[in-house]
Scaffold this active site. Structure first.
Site, short mmCIF file in Angstrom:
data_model
loop_
_atom_site.label_atom_id
_atom_site.label_comp_id
_atom_site.label_asym_id
_atom_site.label_seq_id
_atom_site.Cartn_x
_atom_site.Cartn_y
_atom_site.Cartn_z
N ARG A 231 83.62 44.96 18.43
CA ARG A 231 82.18 45.01 18.26
C ARG A 231 81.65 46.01 19.27
O ARG A 231 82.32 46.36 20.23
CB ARG A 231 81.57 43.64 18.51
CG ARG A 231 81.97 42.62 17.45
CD ARG A 231 81.37 41.27 17.74
NE ARG A 231 79.92 41.31 17.78
CZ ARG A 231 79.15 40.30 18.20
NH1 ARG A 231 79.71 39.19 18.64
NH2 ARG A 231 77.84 40.41 18.20
N ASN A 238 70.72 41.88 22.29
CA ASN A 238 71.50 40.65 22.46
C ASN A 238 71.01 39.87 23.67
O ASN A 238 71.10 38.65 23.71
CB ASN A 238 72.98 40.95 22.59
CG ASN A 238 73.56 41.53 21.30
OD1 ASN A 238 74.26 42.52 21.32
ND2 ASN A 238 73.24 40.90 20.17
N ARG A 286 74.27 51.69 19.19
CA ARG A 286 75.10 50.84 20.04
C ARG A 286 76.59 51.02 19.77
O ARG A 286 77.41 50.86 20.68
CB ARG A 286 74.68 49.39 19.95
CG ARG A 286 74.62 48.79 18.54
CD ARG A 286 73.89 47.46 18.59
NE ARG A 286 73.83 46.74 17.32
CZ ARG A 286 72.94 46.95 16.36
NH1 ARG A 286 72.05 47.92 16.49
NH2 ARG A 286 72.93 46.22 15.26
N GLU A 307 75.27 47.36 10.59
CA GLU A 307 75.14 45.90 10.61
C GLU A 307 74.42 45.39 9.36
O GLU A 307 73.66 46.13 8.73
CB GLU A 307 74.38 45.47 11.88
CG GLU A 307 74.14 43.98 12.06
CD GLU A 307 75.40 43.12 12.08
OE1 GLU A 307 76.28 43.28 11.20
OE2 GLU A 307 75.51 42.26 12.97
N HIS A 372 79.88 46.07 13.89
CA HIS A 372 78.99 44.94 14.18
C HIS A 372 79.59 43.62 13.72
O HIS A 372 80.51 43.61 12.91
CB HIS A 372 77.66 45.18 13.48
CG HIS A 372 77.09 46.53 13.78
ND1 HIS A 372 76.17 46.74 14.76
CD2 HIS A 372 77.38 47.75 13.25
CE1 HIS A 372 75.89 48.05 14.82
NE2 HIS A 372 76.61 48.68 13.92
C1 LIG Z 1 73.32 41.78 18.96
O1 LIG Z 1 72.34 42.79 19.02
C2 LIG Z 1 72.28 43.63 17.89
C3 LIG Z 1 71.14 44.57 18.16
O2 LIG Z 1 71.36 45.34 19.29
C4 LIG Z 1 71.99 42.85 16.64
O3 LIG Z 1 72.05 43.66 15.49
C5 LIG Z 1 73.02 41.78 16.48
O4 LIG Z 1 72.67 41.00 15.36
C6 LIG Z 1 73.00 40.93 17.75
N1 LIG Z 1 73.90 39.88 17.54
C7 LIG Z 1 73.50 38.64 17.47
C8 LIG Z 1 74.37 37.71 16.76
O5 LIG Z 1 72.45 38.26 18.00
#
Ligand SMILES: *[C@@H]1O[C@H](CO)[C@@H](O)[C@H](O)[C@H]1NC(C)=O
Ligand SMILES: *[C@@H]1O[C@H](CO)[C@@H](O)[C@H](O)[C@H]1NC(C)=O
Ligand SMILES: *[C@@H]1O[C@H](CO)[C@@H](O)[C@H](O)[C@H]1NC(C)=O
Ligand SMILES: *[C@@H]1O[C@H](CO)[C@@H](O)[C@H](O)[C@H]1NC(C)=O
Length: 462
Positions: A231, A238, A286, A307, A372
């Site tokens: 990832r 996050n 990212r 994602e 992702h």
């Molecule tokens: C982690 O952060 C990314 C955005 O930077 C987001 O797309 C992702 O869903 C986040 N993961 C979770 C499970 O919160």
């Protein structure tokens, strides 16, 4: 048009009949087709005549003599096994809405093929023969090694016995073997793979479903390779628990990016440390930031690796979603695979857009993919044969490099943790809180199962 609905549109059912001598990789190809089609939600199943035969004849009786064409009793048992497998397959087509059934058998005479042909036609199922023809002795020997070390027939036998017995078994088959032939079999639908994929003969491929299977097997190769999955490093979103968006890495995320080259080297091992990997990322910042310290020249961005699109929920936290769209929140928990965010995507949608990626991965050698959570779950599900209801709940932690080594009958998995803390982004069913609960349920969803050709678990990593 989504791939998975094609079979319903066309209303086509296909019976793939494997043809070829032992140790030609037939079972492997059969299994891969089933895994690929199931991943695309096309109901498919393999019927392995060898397993039926093992139920009829006890282990201790199985030696090459069973396969001698002049051994009448042996012939009777083997005939029974083929019949039992065929009957079960037909039942499955009719009673369980089977779409692609694979008859994984060895007996490869024209007479036998005619019988299956007739049965399929009576039941309006399209028969497609798939022959693996191999004249390259090195390939055959390699396959013999794989079969010997994995076949239940040789589970408790010593090595020399297994090799000699297996060679004798192949000899018996060779006496009667009739290969698919462009002239004699010109009215049949068939694919003939010669020495894996060095030459391929296609004859009368008609339906869309058949052409997909053809395209898939044409892309398979058997060179050893590994696939690394990671990832992106922890992102600023996050930290705040927001989903979606196109955020930068957090300070700890950058630390992971800097450490990643070292993790990859460790995973490659001393003897392969000069291997060049190809790095695939999504188009989001990212993942590219995470890849930015890797020394490899070939880096590709794929939109298909982006994602899951959370649509109207993009940029929200799970708590906000639960408050503002309580019904959606619940609907997603109830069927996470099918649930599609308003204006966004479902897991099923991701699988459809990942199909070209899977095809390309089958063609390629050493690839490192940085993407992702939802996308990784879908890729991982393909390689590890994880069922759809489980895949959206698998835990794939941040700051961990996963290595997959596809082998003949199984995929080896190893994980290297970076030892850089990160927030947990795992959400349990029925809560908007993030974080892995250490109860049995969460653990069982994050397991790595390594299975052999018959689906038995031979290694379980927790
Ligand atoms: C982690 O952060 C990314 C955005 O930077 C987001 O797309 C992702 O869903 C986040 N993961 C979770 C499970 O919160
Ligand atoms: C395959 O089956 C046919 C009849 O169904 C039989 O004549 C033939 O000997 C069998 N082949 C082998 C290798 O046993
Ligand atoms: C991400 O980082 C870049 C460069 O440091 C900065 O210009 C940009 O504003 C940042 N984006 C966000 C959303 O914080
Ligand atoms: C990897 O790529 C580098 C730079 O392009 C090259 O010098 C090196 O020889 C390559 N290594 C292998 C094993 O091909």
């Amino acid at each position: 048009m989504p791939v998975y609905s094609i079979s319903h549109v066309e209303n086509v059912r296909v019976c793939v009949v494997m043809v070829g001598l032992p140790a030609r990789g037939k079972s492997l190809i059969a299994q891969k087709i089933v895994r690929y089609l199931s991943w695309l939600s096309i109901n498919s199943k393999c019927f392995n005549v060898g397993s039926y035969r093992r139920q009829i004849v006890s282990d201790t009786q199985v030696t090459a003599e069973l396969f001698d064409p002049s051994n009448e009793e042996g012939m009777k048992y083997r005939q029974e096994a083929v019949n039992a497998a065929t009957v079960d397959m037909m039942k499955w087509f009719l009673e369980e809405n089977g779409v692609v059934g694979i008859l994984d058998a060895t007996n490869s005479t024209r007479e036998r093929r005619d019988r299956i042909l007739k049965l399929c036609r009576e039941n309006l199922i399209e028969p497609m023969f798939l022959e693996s023809f191999c004249s390259d002795q090195d390939l055959i020997l390699q396959n013999i090694l794989d079969v010997k070390t994995t076949s239940p027939d040789y589970a408790n036998r010593d090595n020399d016995f297994a090799t000699n017995d297996f060679l004798q078994r192949i000899k018996y088959y060779e006496e009667v073997y009739e290969t698919m032939d462009e002239n004699t079999d010109s009215d049949l639908t068939f694919i003939k793979l010669i020495n894996v994929n060095s030459q391929i003969i296609l004859n009368r491929i008609e339906s869309y479903l058949e052409s997909r299977i053809v395209y898939y097997v044409m892309n398979l190769h058997i060179k050893p390779r590994s696939i690394w999955l990671s990832r992106h490093g922890e992102s600023e979103f996050n930290l705040t628990g927001q989903i979606g968006g196109d955020a930068n890495l957090s300070e700890r995320g950058w630390r992971y990016a800097k450490k990643l080259p070292e993790l990859v080297l460790k995973s490659l091992g001393e003897e392969n440390k000069h291997t060049n990997l190809t790095v695939w990322t999504s188009t989001l910042k990212r993942t590219q930031q995470t890849a930015s310290f890797l020394p490899y020249k070939k880096k590709l961005q794929w939109k298909a690796l982006d994602e899951l699109d959370a649509g109207e929920c993009d940029g929200m936290t799970y708590e906000q979603i639960e408050q503002e769209f309580p019904e959606d929140f619940k609907a997603r928990d109830d069927d996470k695979y099918e649930y599609r965010y308003k204006g966004g995507e479902s897991y099923r949608d991701i699988v459809i857009r990942l199909e070209p990626i899977i095809m390309e991965l089958e063609r390629q050698e050493n690839i490192l993919i940085i993407t992702h959570q939802a996308v990784l779950r879908c890729l991982y599900a393909y390689f590890m044969n994880v069922p759809q209801e489980e895949s959206p709940w698998m835990s794939i932690p941040l700051h961990t490099l996963i290595k997959l080594e596809p082998r003949a009958y199984l995929t080896l998995v190893s994980r290297i943790k970076a030892d850089i803390p990160a927030v947990s982004t795992y959400k349990e069913k029925g809560t908007s809180q993030l974080g892995e609960l250490m109860n049995g349920d969460s653990i069982s969803k994050s397991r790595d199962l390594i299975k052999d050709s018959e689906g038995r678990v031979i290694l379980e990593n927790k």
